[in-house]
Structures are given as structure tokens and as C-alpha cells.
Design a protein around this motif. Structure first.
Motif, PDB file in Angstrom:
ATOM      1  N   GLN A 123      18.766   7.494 -12.451  1.00 51.27           N
ATOM      2  CA  GLN A 123      17.171   7.954 -12.139  1.00 51.27           C
ATOM      3  C   GLN A 123      16.558   9.366 -12.962  1.00 51.27           C
ATOM      4  O   GLN A 123      17.821  10.019 -12.460  1.00 51.27           O
ATOM      5  N   VAL A 124      15.289   9.884 -12.862  1.00 49.34           N
ATOM      6  CA  VAL A 124      15.646  11.370 -13.482  1.00 49.34           C
ATOM      7  C   VAL A 124      16.116  12.539 -11.765  1.00 49.34           C
ATOM      8  O   VAL A 124      15.075  11.724 -10.815  1.00 49.34           O
ATOM      9  N   GLY A 125      16.783  13.285 -12.357  1.00 51.74           N
ATOM     10  CA  GLY A 125      16.525  14.225 -11.209  1.00 51.74           C
ATOM     11  C   GLY A 125      18.178  13.896 -10.402  1.00 51.74           C
ATOM     12  O   GLY A 125      19.030  14.341  -9.750  1.00 51.74           O
ATOM     13  N   GLU A 126      18.594  12.666 -10.510  1.00 48.25           N
ATOM     14  CA  GLU A 126      20.071  12.210 -11.015  1.00 48.25           C
ATOM     15  C   GLU A 126      20.597  13.227 -11.000  1.00 48.25           C
ATOM     16  O   GLU A 126      20.781  13.826 -11.695  1.00 48.25           O
ATOM     17  N   ALA A 127      22.081  13.851  -9.880  1.00 50.15           N
ATOM     18  CA  ALA A 127      23.051  14.824 -10.508  1.00 50.15           C
ATOM     19  C   ALA A 127      24.719  13.636 -10.970  1.00 50.15           C
ATOM     20  O   ALA A 127      24.825  12.503 -10.493  1.00 50.15           O
ATOM     21  N   VAL A 128      25.112  13.699 -11.980  1.00 54.77           N
ATOM     22  CA  VAL A 128      26.182  12.727 -12.910  1.00 54.77           C
ATOM     23  C   VAL A 128      27.367  13.784 -12.587  1.00 54.77           C
ATOM     24  O   VAL A 128      27.413  14.119 -12.975  1.00 54.77           O
ATOM     25  N   LEU A 129      28.273  12.419 -12.679  1.00 54.45           N
ATOM     26  CA  LEU A 129      29.391  13.405 -13.081  1.00 54.45           C
ATOM     27  C   LEU A 129      30.121  13.347 -14.281  1.00 54.45           C
ATOM     28  O   LEU A 129      29.087  11.680 -14.779  1.00 54.45           O
ATOM     29  N   GLN A 130      30.934  13.576 -15.004  1.00 55.53           N
ATOM     30  CA  GLN A 130      31.276  12.893 -16.626  1.00 55.53           C
ATOM     31  C   GLN A 130      31.823  11.810 -16.646  1.00 55.53           C
ATOM     32  O   GLN A 130      32.739  10.846 -15.538  1.00 55.53           O
ATOM     33  N   ASP A 131      31.649  11.578 -17.831  1.00 60.45           N
ATOM     34  CA  ASP A 131      32.261   9.381 -17.528  1.00 60.45           C
ATOM     35  C   ASP A 131      31.510   8.299 -16.511  1.00 60.45           C
ATOM     36  O   ASP A 131      31.544   7.427 -16.418  1.00 60.45           O
ATOM     37  N   HIS A 132      30.141   9.101 -16.579  1.00 60.93           N
ATOM     38  CA  HIS A 132      29.088   8.086 -15.365  1.00 60.93           C
ATOM     39  C   HIS A 132      28.631   7.317 -16.509  1.00 60.93           C
ATOM     40  O   HIS A 132      28.017   7.560 -17.428  1.00 60.93           O
ATOM     41  N   VAL A 133      28.667   6.107 -15.912  1.00 60.52           N
ATOM     42  CA  VAL A 133      27.787   5.002 -16.647  1.00 60.52           C
ATOM     43  C   VAL A 133      26.256   5.517 -17.001  1.00 60.52           C
ATOM     44  O   VAL A 133      25.544   5.185 -15.459  1.00 60.52           O
ATOM     45  N   LEU A 134      25.730   6.225 -18.036  1.00 57.85           N
ATOM     46  CA  LEU A 134      23.718   6.118 -17.511  1.00 57.85           C
ATOM     47  C   LEU A 134      23.666   5.002 -17.802  1.00 57.85           C
ATOM     48  O   LEU A 134      22.413   4.976 -17.574  1.00 57.85           O
ATOM     49  N   LEU A 135      23.336   4.560 -19.011  1.00 56.55           N
ATOM     50  CA  LEU A 135      22.470   3.147 -19.575  1.00 56.55           C
ATOM     51  C   LEU A 135      23.822   2.114 -19.781  1.00 56.55           C
ATOM     52  O   LEU A 135      24.939   2.359 -19.939  1.00 56.55           O
ATOM     53  N   GLU A 136      23.060   0.365 -20.011  1.00 55.31           N
ATOM     54  CA  GLU A 136      23.675  -0.543 -21.268  1.00 55.31           C
ATOM     55  C   GLU A 136      23.422  -0.959 -22.002  1.00 55.31           C
ATOM     56  O   GLU A 136      22.077  -1.197 -21.924  1.00 55.31           O
TER      57      GLU A 136
END
Length: 138
Positions: A123-136
Motif C-alpha cells: 500500500q502507499v506509505g508502506e515500508a518495504v525491504l529488499q526482495d519484498h513482493v510488491l505485486l504479482e
């Protein structure tokens, strides 16, 4: 356990060793059971035996078919700034899927091939790490 055949002075003997305990052996000679004791000690190997598991040498690479789901992963840790696609949207290779901030820079994630967005995992504003799945996408 073990069976032996002997021929002594023309007579054949079939010897089966039934069990062992130290120097004592239960044997059967031509169907008759005997318990015998050896004069010398049976030497046992002192060298340990190493057992290794099989080492996989090659990984099988599965070929992605046209219907395979592709997971779009985040290349760097950061924060999602905007998502430019919606689920079930048709995208073409090179289309911008989303923008995120990493290392104080705006970055874009582009579609690697033509397809349909099947699910959005962030979602917008979410913190993500490397290799986190963003979308499929399919």
C-alpha cells in the motif's frame, strides 16, 4: 548372519553363524547348533566411517510458461510513494508499475514483460525491504 561351506577330508560342512557376542559364537554345522569360543580376539576397525549426504550439483530451473505468475520484488529497501496500476490492469513491457523512495531517491518499478496485474501486495506509505513482493502479474 553369515554362511560358509567347508570341505575337510572329503566331507562337506555348511556352517551358519547365528549370533556373536565378543569371542562367543552360536553356529550351526549341518543343522546341529554349537556354541564356540575363539582363542584370539576379533579385531574391529577403529577408523570411523564418515557418512555424507549427497551434495546437490545442479538446480533444475523451471521454465516460466505464459500462464506463470511473476512476482515483482523490490530491488532496494524503501517506502512506497505511489502505485500506478490496479488489479486486473493490462500492462506492457516497460510500463511504470509503482514508485518508491529508496536512499532518498525516487525509483520506479517497471514491468519486465506484457501481462495482467493479478494482485498488489503493498500500500502507499508502506515500508518495504529488499526482495519484498510488491505485486504479482501473469
Amino acid at each position: 548372519m553369515k554362511s560358509y561351506k567347508f570341505k575337510i577330508r572329503g566331507n562337506e560342512y555348511e556352517v551358519d553363524i547365528k549370533s556373536t557376542e565378543g569371542n562367543l559364537f552360536d553356529i550351526e554345522v549341518n543343522g546341529t547348533s554349537y556354541q564356540v569360543e575363539l582363542d584370539r580376539e576379533v579385531s574391529q576397525s577403529k577408523t570411523p566411517t564418515m557418512v555424507r549426504q549427497a551434495v546437490p550439483t545442479h538446480k533444475t530451473i523451471k521454465k516460466k510458461g505464459d500462464g506463470a505468475i511473476i512476482k515483482v520484488k523490490c530491488p532496494l529497501p524503501g517506502n512506497i510513494m505511489s502505485i500506478l496500476v490496479k488489479e486486473k490492469a493490462q500492462v506492457k513491457k516497460g510500463d511504470t508499475l509503482l514508485m518508491y523512495e529508496a536512499m532518498k531517491m525516487e525509483n520506479t518499478v517497471l514491468a519486465e514483460k506484457d501481462g495482467v496485474i493479478t494482485s498488489i501486495k503493498v500500500q502507499v506509505g508502506e515500508a518495504v525491504l529488499q526482495d519484498h513482493v510488491l505485486l504479482e502479474m501473469k
